[in-house]
Design a protein around this motif. Structure first.
Motif, PDB file in Angstrom:
ATOM      1  N   ALA A 194       0.833  -1.208   0.000  1.00 40.84           N
ATOM      2  CA  ALA A 194       0.000   0.000   0.000  1.00 40.84           C
ATOM      3  C   ALA A 194       0.865   1.255   0.000  1.00 40.84           C
ATOM      4  N   GLU A 195       1.964   1.206   0.743  1.00 41.14           N
ATOM      5  CA  GLU A 195       2.877   2.346   0.788  1.00 41.14           C
ATOM      6  C   GLU A 195       3.470   2.629  -0.586  1.00 41.14           C
ATOM      7  N   LEU A 196       3.838   1.560  -1.292  1.00 45.39           N
ATOM      8  CA  LEU A 196       4.396   1.736  -2.628  1.00 45.39           C
ATOM      9  C   LEU A 196       3.352   2.243  -3.609  1.00 45.39           C
ATOM     10  N   GLU A 197       2.099   1.868  -3.383  1.00 49.03           N
ATOM     11  CA  GLU A 197       1.017   2.301  -4.258  1.00 49.03           C
ATOM     12  C   GLU A 197       0.539   3.711  -3.919  1.00 49.03           C
ATOM     13  N   GLY A 198       1.067   4.270  -2.848  1.00 48.54           N
ATOM     14  CA  GLY A 198       0.690   5.620  -2.463  1.00 48.54           C
ATOM     15  C   GLY A 198      -0.625   5.692  -1.731  1.00 48.54           C
ATOM     16  N   VAL A 199      -1.054   4.567  -1.154  1.00 39.15           N
ATOM     17  CA  VAL A 199      -2.312   4.542  -0.407  1.00 39.15           C
ATOM     18  C   VAL A 199      -2.032   4.987   1.023  1.00 39.15           C
ATOM     19  N   GLU A 200      -2.825   5.962   1.507  1.00 32.49           N
ATOM     20  CA  GLU A 200      -2.664   6.465   2.864  1.00 32.49           C
ATOM     21  C   GLU A 200      -3.933   6.178   3.646  1.00 32.49           C
TER      22      GLU A 200
END
Length: 270
Positions: A194-200
């Motif tokens: 999720a971090e790599l996908e830019g999900v916050e």
């Protein structure tokens, strides 16, 4: 080695507590392991449990000593990978690498060999040899589509090494593969992906909303006997305040206050 029945039961109870607590409260598990060790230090299973409890609390020198003792008693190579990882914990990755090349590794089962590969890759990273760590993890077990207990950790370690090397697209792919295999949530692959996908992730209820909700609940709360008592106390306080001028006018009050101040002064409690 056999133990008297009562002693064996005491040892077993402590070992059960070690197994039960080692993940959620490793320090407490360690304490139980020390009791078992005092009761039956010549039992291989006790030395092994003490080793894992010490390992879980990062007492690597102690863990290594216990694992070595257990190995001497049983002749088994099963603990070889975790012994090598203790060397890493002690800041000796070169010793871990040397152990990875010993004949004992060939005697390990498949899970043990994969574990040894993970330790060796970690040792390579400890020594700053990132590319070598990536190559170490590239194996038939990594390429296989079959899922085993060690599959999520192997894929995760590979993804993590790729990410450190700046190969983000490949890392994203392997974190995804790790997540697919990780049915028990043994890694945080989902968070890393999720971090790599830019999900916050944010709280659905913000702090301002929480304050509004608490205020609304307080306003909606029915009056209670406690509230009535508080009102009564407030009225009493008001009566006292109304007569405060007259009370302060009484002679001798200042002297009594001085006496009270003197009695409160004294040595501090140890």
């Amino acid at each position: 080695m056999s133990l008297p029945k009562t002693l064996a039961e005491d040892v077993a109870r402590n070992l059960v507590m070690v197994a039960r607590l080692i993940d959620e409260d490793p320090e407490q598990a360690y304490a139980f392991s020390r009791i078992a060790l005092r009761l039956a230090s010549r039992v291989a299973a006790v030395r092994e449990a003490a080793g894992f409890a010490a390992y879980a609390t990062q007492r690597y020198a102690e863990a290594l000593a216990e694992f070595r003792a257990s190995r001497r008693m049983t002749g088994s190579v099963e603990l070889w990978p975790v012994m090598a990882d203790c060397e890493r914990g002690l800041g000796r990755p070169e010793r871990a690498m040397a152990m990875a090349g010993e004949p004992e590794v060939q005697k390990l089962d498949k899970a043990g060999q994969v574990e040894m590969r993970l330790v060796a890759a970690g040792a390579r990273r400890d020594m700053g040899q990132l590319d070598a760590a990536i190559v170490t993890l590239q194996s038939p077990e990594l390429a296989s589509n079959a899922v085993h207990s060690w599959t999520p950790r192997l894929r995760y370690a590979y993804a993590d090494a790729l990410l450190e090397a700046g190969r983000e697209d490949e890392a994203r792919e392997w974190f995804g593969k790790a997540l697919e295999a990780d049915k028990d949530g043994s890694t945080d692959a989902s968070d890393r992906l999720a971090e790599l996908e830019g999900v916050e992730f944010v709280d659905a209820l913000g702090e301002d909303d929480e304050d509004v909700q608490d205020t609304a609940q307080d306003e909606a709360r029915p009056a209670t006997d406690t509230d009535a008592d508080s009102d009564s106390d407030a009225d009493s306080d008001a009566d006292v305040d109304a007569g405060s001028d007259e009370t302060r006018a009484h002679p001798g009050d200042d002297a009594e206050a001085d006496v009270e101040d003197d009695t409160t002064d004294g040595p501090a409690k140890a």
